[in-house]
Design a protein around this motif. Structure first.
Motif, PDB file in Angstrom:
ATOM      1  N   PRO A 206     -39.248   2.450 -13.265  1.00 16.40           N
ATOM      2  CA  PRO A 206     -37.965   2.292 -14.102  1.00 16.40           C
ATOM      3  C   PRO A 206     -37.069   1.440 -13.588  1.00 16.40           C
ATOM      4  O   PRO A 206     -36.296   0.823 -14.343  1.00 16.40           O
ATOM      5  CB  PRO A 206     -37.510   3.993 -14.026  1.00 16.40           C
ATOM      6  N   GLU A 207     -36.844   1.400 -12.271  1.00 18.07           N
ATOM      7  CA  GLU A 207     -35.904   0.532 -11.693  1.00 18.07           C
ATOM      8  C   GLU A 207     -36.023  -1.003 -11.789  1.00 18.07           C
ATOM      9  O   GLU A 207     -35.303  -1.930 -12.334  1.00 18.07           O
ATOM     10  CB  GLU A 207     -35.889   0.833 -10.094  1.00 18.07           C
ATOM     11  N   GLU A 208     -37.630  -1.506 -11.762  1.00 15.83           N
ATOM     12  CA  GLU A 208     -37.816  -2.621 -12.043  1.00 15.83           C
ATOM     13  C   GLU A 208     -37.671  -3.166 -13.728  1.00 15.83           C
ATOM     14  O   GLU A 208     -36.952  -4.067 -13.824  1.00 15.83           O
ATOM     15  CB  GLU A 208     -39.446  -3.051 -11.692  1.00 15.83           C
ATOM     16  N   LEU A 209     -37.787  -2.114 -14.551  1.00 17.40           N
ATOM     17  CA  LEU A 209     -37.473  -2.677 -15.737  1.00 17.40           C
ATOM     18  C   LEU A 209     -36.249  -2.555 -16.090  1.00 17.40           C
ATOM     19  O   LEU A 209     -35.675  -3.491 -16.875  1.00 17.40           O
ATOM     20  CB  LEU A 209     -38.355  -1.428 -16.646  1.00 17.40           C
ATOM     21  N   LYS A 210     -35.328  -1.576 -15.695  1.00 17.00           N
ATOM     22  CA  LYS A 210     -33.994  -1.643 -15.670  1.00 17.00           C
ATOM     23  C   LYS A 210     -33.236  -2.809 -15.265  1.00 17.00           C
ATOM     24  O   LYS A 210     -32.396  -3.494 -15.854  1.00 17.00           O
ATOM     25  CB  LYS A 210     -33.377  -0.434 -15.081  1.00 17.00           C
ATOM     26  N   GLN A 211     -33.709  -3.381 -14.215  1.00 19.82           N
ATOM     27  CA  GLN A 211     -33.241  -4.734 -13.461  1.00 19.82           C
ATOM     28  C   GLN A 211     -33.421  -5.886 -14.203  1.00 19.82           C
ATOM     29  O   GLN A 211     -32.819  -6.631 -14.350  1.00 19.82           O
ATOM     30  CB  GLN A 211     -33.625  -4.831 -11.938  1.00 19.82           C
ATOM     31  N   SER A 212     -34.744  -5.754 -14.626  1.00 21.18           N
ATOM     32  CA  SER A 212     -34.979  -6.998 -15.733  1.00 21.18           C
ATOM     33  C   SER A 212     -34.360  -6.903 -16.957  1.00 21.18           C
ATOM     34  O   SER A 212     -33.767  -7.929 -17.244  1.00 21.18           O
ATOM     35  CB  SER A 212     -36.618  -6.632 -15.976  1.00 21.18           C
ATOM     36  N   ILE A 213     -34.157  -5.853 -17.590  1.00 18.62           N
ATOM     37  CA  ILE A 213     -33.298  -5.833 -18.685  1.00 18.62           C
ATOM     38  C   ILE A 213     -31.903  -6.178 -18.331  1.00 18.62           C
ATOM     39  O   ILE A 213     -31.248  -7.000 -19.140  1.00 18.62           O
ATOM     40  CB  ILE A 213     -33.342  -4.388 -19.319  1.00 18.62           C
ATOM     41  N   SER A 214     -31.328  -5.787 -17.340  1.00 19.87           N
ATOM     42  CA  SER A 214     -29.912  -6.125 -16.980  1.00 19.87           C
ATOM     43  C   SER A 214     -29.731  -7.715 -16.714  1.00 19.87           C
ATOM     44  O   SER A 214     -28.839  -8.199 -16.980  1.00 19.87           O
ATOM     45  CB  SER A 214     -29.645  -5.433 -15.734  1.00 19.87           C
ATOM     46  N   ASP A 215     -30.847  -8.217 -15.960  1.00 14.82           N
ATOM     47  CA  ASP A 215     -30.864  -9.526 -15.568  1.00 14.82           C
ATOM     48  C   ASP A 215     -30.725 -10.401 -17.046  1.00 14.82           C
ATOM     49  O   ASP A 215     -30.078 -11.306 -17.022  1.00 14.82           O
ATOM     50  CB  ASP A 215     -31.975 -10.023 -14.698  1.00 14.82           C
ATOM     51  N   ILE A 216     -31.375 -10.027 -17.986  1.00  7.21           N
ATOM     52  CA  ILE A 216     -31.573 -10.706 -19.396  1.00  7.21           C
ATOM     53  C   ILE A 216     -30.307 -10.612 -19.856  1.00  7.21           C
ATOM     54  O   ILE A 216     -29.742 -11.565 -20.256  1.00  7.21           O
ATOM     55  CB  ILE A 216     -32.614 -10.211 -20.150  1.00  7.21           C
ATOM     56  N   VAL A 217     -29.774  -9.380 -19.986  1.00  8.97           N
ATOM     57  CA  VAL A 217     -28.456  -9.219 -20.944  1.00  8.97           C
ATOM     58  C   VAL A 217     -27.067  -9.673 -20.308  1.00  8.97           C
ATOM     59  O   VAL A 217     -26.130  -9.958 -20.855  1.00  8.97           O
ATOM     60  CB  VAL A 217     -28.400  -7.900 -21.551  1.00  8.97           C
ATOM     61  N   CYS A 218     -26.953  -9.557 -18.900  1.00  8.19           N
ATOM     62  CA  CYS A 218     -25.794  -9.982 -18.331  1.00  8.19           C
ATOM     63  C   CYS A 218     -25.346 -11.128 -18.704  1.00  8.19           C
ATOM     64  O   CYS A 218     -24.160 -11.590 -18.599  1.00  8.19           O
ATOM     65  CB  CYS A 218     -25.883  -9.619 -16.878  1.00  8.19           C
ATOM     66  N   ALA A 219     -26.201 -12.424 -19.080  1.00  8.40           N
ATOM     67  CA  ALA A 219     -25.971 -13.655 -19.357  1.00  8.40           C
ATOM     68  C   ALA A 219     -25.710 -13.754 -20.924  1.00  8.40           C
ATOM     69  O   ALA A 219     -25.691 -14.969 -21.369  1.00  8.40           O
ATOM     70  CB  ALA A 219     -26.961 -14.508 -18.842  1.00  8.40           C
ATOM     71  N   ASP A 220     -25.652 -12.541 -21.614  1.00 11.12           N
ATOM     72  CA  ASP A 220     -25.523 -12.748 -23.181  1.00 11.12           C
ATOM     73  C   ASP A 220     -26.346 -13.819 -23.884  1.00 11.12           C
ATOM     74  O   ASP A 220     -25.722 -14.984 -24.140  1.00 11.12           O
ATOM     75  CB  ASP A 220     -23.782 -13.013 -23.374  1.00 11.12           C
ATOM     76  N   PRO A 221     -27.827 -13.498 -23.841  1.00  9.46           N
ATOM     77  CA  PRO A 221     -28.740 -14.493 -24.509  1.00  9.46           C
ATOM     78  C   PRO A 221     -28.498 -14.774 -25.940  1.00  9.46           C
ATOM     79  O   PRO A 221     -29.398 -15.451 -26.444  1.00  9.46           O
ATOM     80  CB  PRO A 221     -30.089 -13.800 -24.025  1.00  9.46           C
ATOM     81  N   ARG A 222     -27.685 -14.236 -26.669  1.00  3.88           N
ATOM     82  CA  ARG A 222     -27.321 -14.413 -28.174  1.00  3.88           C
ATOM     83  C   ARG A 222     -27.084 -15.997 -28.269  1.00  3.88           C
ATOM     84  O   ARG A 222     -26.187 -16.807 -27.409  1.00  3.88           O
ATOM     85  CB  ARG A 222     -25.978 -14.020 -28.539  1.00  3.88           C
ATOM     86  N   SER A 223     -27.465 -16.656 -29.114  1.00  2.84           N
ATOM     87  CA  SER A 223     -27.199 -18.034 -29.594  1.00  2.84           C
ATOM     88  C   SER A 223     -25.827 -18.228 -29.703  1.00  2.84           C
ATOM     89  O   SER A 223     -25.006 -17.578 -30.188  1.00  2.84           O
ATOM     90  CB  SER A 223     -28.349 -18.475 -30.842  1.00  2.84           C
ATOM     91  N   VAL A 224     -25.347 -19.565 -29.585  1.00 10.08           N
ATOM     92  CA  VAL A 224     -24.011 -19.936 -30.183  1.00 10.08           C
ATOM     93  C   VAL A 224     -23.700 -19.485 -31.559  1.00 10.08           C
ATOM     94  O   VAL A 224     -22.635 -18.955 -31.637  1.00 10.08           O
ATOM     95  CB  VAL A 224     -23.526 -21.526 -29.778  1.00 10.08           C
ATOM     96  N   PHE A 225     -24.540 -19.933 -32.409  1.00  9.88           N
ATOM     97  CA  PHE A 225     -24.381 -19.357 -33.626  1.00  9.88           C
ATOM     98  C   PHE A 225     -24.061 -18.073 -33.865  1.00  9.88           C
ATOM     99  O   PHE A 225     -23.252 -17.593 -34.647  1.00  9.88           O
ATOM    100  CB  PHE A 225     -25.695 -19.695 -34.412  1.00  9.88           C
ATOM    101  N   ARG A 226     -24.941 -16.939 -33.383  1.00  7.90           N
ATOM    102  CA  ARG A 226     -24.724 -15.795 -33.281  1.00  7.90           C
ATOM    103  C   ARG A 226     -23.539 -15.097 -32.882  1.00  7.90           C
ATOM    104  O   ARG A 226     -22.671 -14.418 -33.272  1.00  7.90           O
ATOM    105  CB  ARG A 226     -25.842 -14.935 -32.674  1.00  7.90           C
ATOM    106  N   LYS A 227     -23.009 -15.997 -31.652  1.00  7.28           N
ATOM    107  CA  LYS A 227     -21.667 -15.526 -31.226  1.00  7.28           C
ATOM    108  C   LYS A 227     -20.305 -15.945 -32.100  1.00  7.28           C
ATOM    109  O   LYS A 227     -19.743 -15.072 -32.072  1.00  7.28           O
ATOM    110  CB  LYS A 227     -21.395 -16.228 -29.747  1.00  7.28           C
ATOM    111  N   LYS A 228     -20.655 -17.117 -32.642  1.00  6.67           N
ATOM    112  CA  LYS A 228     -19.520 -17.703 -33.555  1.00  6.67           C
ATOM    113  C   LYS A 228     -19.592 -16.616 -34.899  1.00  6.67           C
ATOM    114  O   LYS A 228     -18.685 -16.303 -35.401  1.00  6.67           O
ATOM    115  CB  LYS A 228     -19.757 -19.014 -33.835  1.00  6.67           C
ATOM    116  N   GLN A 229     -20.589 -15.991 -35.210  1.00  3.57           N
ATOM    117  CA  GLN A 229     -20.715 -15.240 -36.427  1.00  3.57           C
ATOM    118  C   GLN A 229     -20.110 -13.785 -36.209  1.00  3.57           C
ATOM    119  O   GLN A 229     -20.039 -13.195 -37.151  1.00  3.57           O
ATOM    120  CB  GLN A 229     -22.214 -15.187 -36.847  1.00  3.57           C
ATOM    121  N   GLY A 230     -20.101 -13.597 -34.857  1.00  2.00           N
ATOM    122  CA  GLY A 230     -19.573 -12.262 -34.525  1.00  2.00           C
ATOM    123  C   GLY A 230     -20.610 -11.002 -34.566  1.00  2.00           C
ATOM    124  O   GLY A 230     -20.356  -9.992 -34.363  1.00  2.00           O
TER     125      GLY A 230
END
Length: 176
Positions: free
Chosen positions: A110-134
């Motif tokens: 669980p720790e490995e998966l949690k860390q991987s998820i954290s590494d992905i989402v901490c950088a906010d992988p949403r596209s610029v378009f999605r961020k602008k759309q709210g």
């Protein structure tokens, strides 16, 4: 019949010497003069292995983004502990392991998966378009699960972790 022994594509780690208008100047290339270059990507030390010492662009090693704070709901944390994880002997997902174990392919805890998820989402992988759309909610696959998250301000909350649609389809095909 003519048999072609030429490669249809190749990859090289090269040095960018300069850019002038629409022309890029490279050295260290493994090409015949006039060969088209289809794509140029930055050198990333963790993924690329050059033959000679290289340096990465500053924005690769020191990204110009502010990492988001990460929070897992109690529900998401509970799911992390309920998943079955790959063992050293079972690192490849096969039909048998799908039927028998229904486990993750690449994560051993669980720790490995949690860390991987954290590494992905901490950088906010949403596209610029999605961020602008709210758009605040999005999901993405990791191994054989889908992760659903929501971004509010500087905090991303992992809401749910569930078996991916792809894996559900495989399970139906193998009769589980």
């Amino acid at each position: 019949a003519v048999v072609s022994t030429q490669s249809t594509g190749g990859m090289s780690v090269v040095k960018l010497d300069g850019i002038s208008g629409g022309t890029i100047f490279l050295s260290g290339v493994d090409l015949i003069d006039g060969t088209p270059i289809l794509d140029v990507k930055p050198y990333i030390p963790g993924y690329d292995t050059p033959l000679t010492p290289s340096t990465a662009a500053p924005w690769i090693t020191n990204p110009p983004i502010k990492p988001l704070a990460i929070r897992f709901t109690d529900h998401a944390l509970s799911i992390l502990t309920q998943l079955k994880y790959a063992s050293d002997e079972n690192l490849v997902l096969s039909k048998r392991s799908l039927r028998k174990r229904n486990c993750l392919r690449f994560f051993r805890s669980p720790e490995e998966l949690k860390q991987s998820i954290s590494d992905i989402v901490c950088a906010d992988p949403r596209s610029v378009f999605r961020k602008k759309q709210g758009d605040t909610a999005f999901s993405f696959p990791v191994d054989s699960v889908d992760v659903k998250v929501e971004v509010r301000g500087d905090v991303v909350t992992v809401l749910e972790i569930c078996q991916s649609e792809y894996v559900r389809g495989l399970l139906k095909r193998v009769g589980s």
